[in-house]
Structure formats: structure tokens, C-alpha cells
Design a protein around this motif. Structure first.
Motif, mmCIF file in Angstrom:
data_model
loop_
_atom_site.group_PDB
_atom_site.id
_atom_site.type_symbol
_atom_site.label_atom_id
_atom_site.label_comp_id
_atom_site.label_asym_id
_atom_site.label_seq_id
_atom_site.Cartn_x
_atom_site.Cartn_y
_atom_site.Cartn_z
ATOM 1 N N VAL A 204 1.279 6.619 -8.350
ATOM 2 C CA VAL A 204 -0.153 6.603 -8.059
ATOM 3 C C VAL A 204 -0.377 5.881 -6.739
ATOM 4 O O VAL A 204 0.120 4.790 -6.509
ATOM 5 C CB VAL A 204 -0.924 5.877 -9.186
ATOM 6 C CG1 VAL A 204 -2.404 5.774 -8.847
ATOM 7 C CG2 VAL A 204 -0.729 6.603 -10.504
ATOM 8 N N GLU A 205 -1.129 6.517 -5.861
ATOM 9 C CA GLU A 205 -1.375 5.940 -4.533
ATOM 10 C C GLU A 205 -2.755 5.355 -4.446
ATOM 11 O O GLU A 205 -3.664 5.725 -5.043
ATOM 12 C CB GLU A 205 -1.181 7.019 -3.459
ATOM 13 C CG GLU A 205 0.237 7.514 -3.448
ATOM 14 C CD GLU A 205 0.520 8.538 -2.357
ATOM 15 O OE1 GLU A 205 -0.310 8.720 -1.460
ATOM 16 O OE2 GLU A 205 1.582 9.146 -2.405
ATOM 17 N N VAL B 293 0.876 -1.171 0.000
ATOM 18 C CA VAL B 293 0.000 0.000 0.000
ATOM 19 C C VAL B 293 0.912 1.218 0.000
ATOM 20 O O VAL B 293 1.911 1.252 0.728
ATOM 21 C CB VAL B 293 -0.926 0.017 1.249
ATOM 22 C CG1 VAL B 293 -1.723 1.307 1.324
ATOM 23 C CG2 VAL B 293 -1.840 -1.196 1.253
ATOM 24 N N ILE B 294 0.557 2.210 -0.823
ATOM 25 C CA ILE B 294 1.324 3.457 -0.855
ATOM 26 C C ILE B 294 0.446 4.574 -0.291
ATOM 27 O O ILE B 294 -0.670 4.784 -0.758
ATOM 28 C CB ILE B 294 1.779 3.814 -2.283
ATOM 29 C CG1 ILE B 294 2.666 2.701 -2.847
ATOM 30 C CG2 ILE B 294 2.523 5.157 -2.289
ATOM 31 C CD1 ILE B 294 3.032 2.871 -4.305
ATOM 32 N N VAL B 295 0.962 5.271 0.729
ATOM 33 C CA VAL B 295 0.259 6.380 1.357
ATOM 34 C C VAL B 295 1.263 7.512 1.577
ATOM 35 O O VAL B 295 2.311 7.302 2.212
ATOM 36 C CB VAL B 295 -0.365 5.961 2.715
ATOM 37 C CG1 VAL B 295 -1.038 7.135 3.386
ATOM 38 C CG2 VAL B 295 -1.331 4.805 2.543
ATOM 39 N N ASN B 296 0.945 8.685 1.062
ATOM 40 C CA ASN B 296 1.785 9.866 1.277
ATOM 41 C C ASN B 296 3.265 9.606 0.994
ATOM 42 O O ASN B 296 4.136 10.009 1.760
ATOM 43 C CB ASN B 296 1.613 10.402 2.703
ATOM 44 C CG ASN B 296 0.214 10.905 2.959
ATOM 45 O OD1 ASN B 296 -0.427 11.461 2.069
ATOM 46 N ND2 ASN B 296 -0.276 10.700 4.164
ATOM 47 N N LEU C 55 4.907 6.851 1.094
ATOM 48 C CA LEU C 55 5.482 5.706 1.793
ATOM 49 C C LEU C 55 4.848 4.428 1.269
ATOM 50 O O LEU C 55 3.616 4.324 1.180
ATOM 51 C CB LEU C 55 5.253 5.799 3.300
ATOM 52 C CG LEU C 55 5.960 6.939 4.018
ATOM 53 C CD1 LEU C 55 5.570 6.946 5.494
ATOM 54 C CD2 LEU C 55 7.475 6.829 3.860
ATOM 55 N N MET C 56 5.690 3.474 0.927
ATOM 56 C CA MET C 56 5.220 2.186 0.428
ATOM 57 C C MET C 56 5.411 1.145 1.523
ATOM 58 O O MET C 56 6.543 0.862 1.931
ATOM 59 C CB MET C 56 5.995 1.789 -0.821
ATOM 60 C CG MET C 56 5.522 0.518 -1.459
ATOM 61 S SD MET C 56 6.362 0.304 -3.052
ATOM 62 C CE MET C 56 5.687 -1.254 -3.543
ATOM 63 N N PHE C 57 4.303 0.613 2.008
ATOM 64 C CA PHE C 57 4.291 -0.404 3.050
ATOM 65 C C PHE C 57 4.181 -1.763 2.358
ATOM 66 O O PHE C 57 3.177 -2.029 1.684
ATOM 67 C CB PHE C 57 3.094 -0.211 3.983
ATOM 68 C CG PHE C 57 3.109 1.093 4.722
ATOM 69 C CD1 PHE C 57 3.512 1.146 6.048
ATOM 70 C CD2 PHE C 57 2.719 2.280 4.098
ATOM 71 C CE1 PHE C 57 3.520 2.350 6.741
ATOM 72 C CE2 PHE C 57 2.731 3.488 4.782
ATOM 73 C CZ PHE C 57 3.135 3.522 6.107
ATOM 74 N N ILE C 58 5.193 -2.610 2.516
ATOM 75 C CA ILE C 58 5.190 -3.916 1.869
ATOM 76 C C ILE C 58 4.811 -4.971 2.902
ATOM 77 O O ILE C 58 5.411 -5.051 3.980
ATOM 78 C CB ILE C 58 6.564 -4.225 1.238
ATOM 79 C CG1 ILE C 58 6.867 -3.162 0.174
ATOM 80 C CG2 ILE C 58 6.576 -5.630 0.627
ATOM 81 C CD1 ILE C 58 8.203 -3.291 -0.481
ATOM 82 N N ILE D 237 10.055 -13.744 8.510
ATOM 83 C CA ILE D 237 9.149 -12.885 7.742
ATOM 84 C C ILE D 237 9.581 -11.452 8.011
ATOM 85 O O ILE D 237 9.889 -11.092 9.151
ATOM 86 C CB ILE D 237 7.674 -13.098 8.151
ATOM 87 C CG1 ILE D 237 7.226 -14.502 7.732
ATOM 88 C CG2 ILE D 237 6.784 -12.025 7.534
ATOM 89 C CD1 ILE D 237 5.821 -14.850 8.132
ATOM 90 N N VAL D 238 9.586 -10.639 6.956
ATOM 91 C CA VAL D 238 10.013 -9.251 7.086
ATOM 92 C C VAL D 238 8.954 -8.320 6.509
ATOM 93 O O VAL D 238 8.507 -8.501 5.375
ATOM 94 C CB VAL D 238 11.366 -9.004 6.371
ATOM 95 C CG1 VAL D 238 11.777 -7.546 6.493
ATOM 96 C CG2 VAL D 238 12.447 -9.911 6.935
ATOM 97 N N ASP D 239 8.552 -7.326 7.311
ATOM 98 C CA ASP D 239 7.727 -6.206 6.861
ATOM 99 C C ASP D 239 8.678 -5.059 6.565
ATOM 100 O O ASP D 239 9.688 -4.905 7.255
ATOM 101 C CB ASP D 239 6.788 -5.712 7.972
ATOM 102 C CG ASP D 239 5.665 -6.668 8.278
ATOM 103 O OD1 ASP D 239 5.343 -7.519 7.455
ATOM 104 O OD2 ASP D 239 5.114 -6.545 9.389
ATOM 105 N N SER D 240 8.343 -4.231 5.583
ATOM 106 C CA SER D 240 9.245 -3.118 5.279
ATOM 107 C C SER D 240 8.477 -1.904 4.773
ATOM 108 O O SER D 240 7.372 -2.027 4.241
ATOM 109 C CB SER D 240 10.309 -3.543 4.267
ATOM 110 O OG SER D 240 9.727 -4.165 3.145
ATOM 111 N N ILE D 241 9.096 -0.748 4.951
ATOM 112 C CA ILE D 241 8.530 0.522 4.503
ATOM 113 C C ILE D 241 9.611 1.264 3.728
ATOM 114 O O ILE D 241 10.747 1.386 4.196
ATOM 115 C CB ILE D 241 8.066 1.388 5.686
ATOM 116 C CG1 ILE D 241 7.070 0.634 6.562
ATOM 117 C CG2 ILE D 241 7.476 2.710 5.185
ATOM 118 C CD1 ILE D 241 6.758 1.325 7.885
ATOM 119 N N PHE D 242 9.245 1.757 2.544
ATOM 120 C CA PHE D 242 10.149 2.528 1.700
ATOM 121 C C PHE D 242 9.491 3.847 1.318
ATOM 122 O O PHE D 242 8.282 3.886 1.079
ATOM 123 C CB PHE D 242 10.485 1.759 0.406
ATOM 124 C CG PHE D 242 11.318 0.536 0.638
ATOM 125 C CD1 PHE D 242 12.686 0.580 0.463
ATOM 126 C CD2 PHE D 242 10.738 -0.657 1.043
ATOM 127 C CE1 PHE D 242 13.468 -0.541 0.680
ATOM 128 C CE2 PHE D 242 11.511 -1.789 1.271
ATOM 129 C CZ PHE D 242 12.875 -1.727 1.088
#
Length: 155
Positions: free
Chosen positions: A154-155, A30-33, A35-38, A142-147
Motif C-alpha cells: 500500500v502506497e 514514503v512509498i511511491v510507484n 520505490l520506498m524512500f527511507i 546519516i544515510v538516506d536510502s531508496i529500495f
């Protein structure tokens, strides 16, 4: 002239697989403002088992590195180019480990080292790592990540 990230992957002899799909009813990212949350990713091949019982710290490091490659594949698929990554922001690892395992941080270094190798200074990130009594599919990590990504995405 600096090399692009895809050039850097070739230098590192890394070929990205096709991005994996979610294992249940949730979004791959999900991309918000900007930031891409994977969503949580694990290593290729779906190995099963616990660090400290079935796998060594070094094997865990390699699993974490493979997980990083899975995350890069999601980034590439979503963005079209890894050059649209502004920086790595946050990484959270969940290590499936025995109760007496104490090297979670060394396992997650496999992910962090890869991200730094690929993105250079833009790969430096905040992170946390936790030991887990169990994780989905009995994966070792398991890894969560934010970029942070370019704002024209496009969000």
C-alpha cells in the motif's frame, strides 16, 4: 530452495531492533510507484562526533553498518517482511568529518557491505557519499536510502 531474508539475517547473527522513529515532523518512509524512500538514519545509541577527529575510519565503518541495521528495521516494520524488497536502488551517506578526512567512501562501505550480505545481488545499489561540516545531533553518519519494493504494498 533459496532462504528468505529473515533466514539470512539469522545466518549473519543479526537481530533487528524496533524501527526508530523520525526525529522531527517528517515520515519515516514514503512509498511511491514501488520505490520506498527511507528518511535519513544514523547509528544506534546516537554516538556523537566527527570522523578524522573523534573516530577512525574503521569506527565509521561500524557506525555505517549499524545505520544499515536501522534501515533494515524500518523496512521490516513497514513491509512486514524483508522478502518484499525487490532490490536496493540508491544510498546516499553524509559523513560528519574533519575538513582533511578523505575516506568517506570507506566509511559508507559499512552500509553497502551489510546490504549486499543481506540481499545478495539484489543489494547492489548506486550510491554517493559526502563529507559534512555538521549533521543533526552531531552523529558521525546519516544515510538516506531508496529500495524497490513489491508493487502490492500500500502506497
Amino acid at each position: 530452495m533459496s532462504l528468505g531474508i529473515e533466514d539470512r539475517l539469522r545466518e549473519l547473527n543479526i537481530t533487528l531492533p524496533q524501527a526508530s522513529e523520525p526525529a522531527a515532523k517528517y515520515a519515516n518512509y514514503v512509498i511511491v510507484n514501488g520505490l520506498m524512500f527511507i528518511s535519513g538514519k544514523g547509528p544506534a545509541g546516537n554516538p556523537k562526533g566527527k570522523l578524522g577527529i573523534d573516530y577512525s575510519t574503521q569506527e565509521g565503518y561500524e557506525f555505517a553498518r549499524q545505520t544499515g541495521i536501522e534501515v533494515l528495521a524500518v523496512l521490516q516494520s513497514a513491509l512486514g517482511s524483508l522478502d518484499k524488497v525487490v532490490r536496493a536502488v540508491k544510498v546516499q551517506g553524509f559523513v560528519n568529518a574533519s575538513a582533511d578526512f578523505e575516506e568517506h567512501h570507506k566509511v559508507l562501505n559499512g552500509f553497502s557491505d551489510l546490504i549486499m550480505e543481506v540481499f545478495g545481488d539484489k543489494g547492489l545499489h548506486a550510491r554517493s557519499v559526502l563529507g559534512a561540516v555538521s549533521v543533526r545531533d552531531n552523529l558521525p553518519i546519516i544515510v538516506d536510502s531508496i529500495f524497490q519494493v513489491e508493487r502490492d504494498i500500500v502506497e
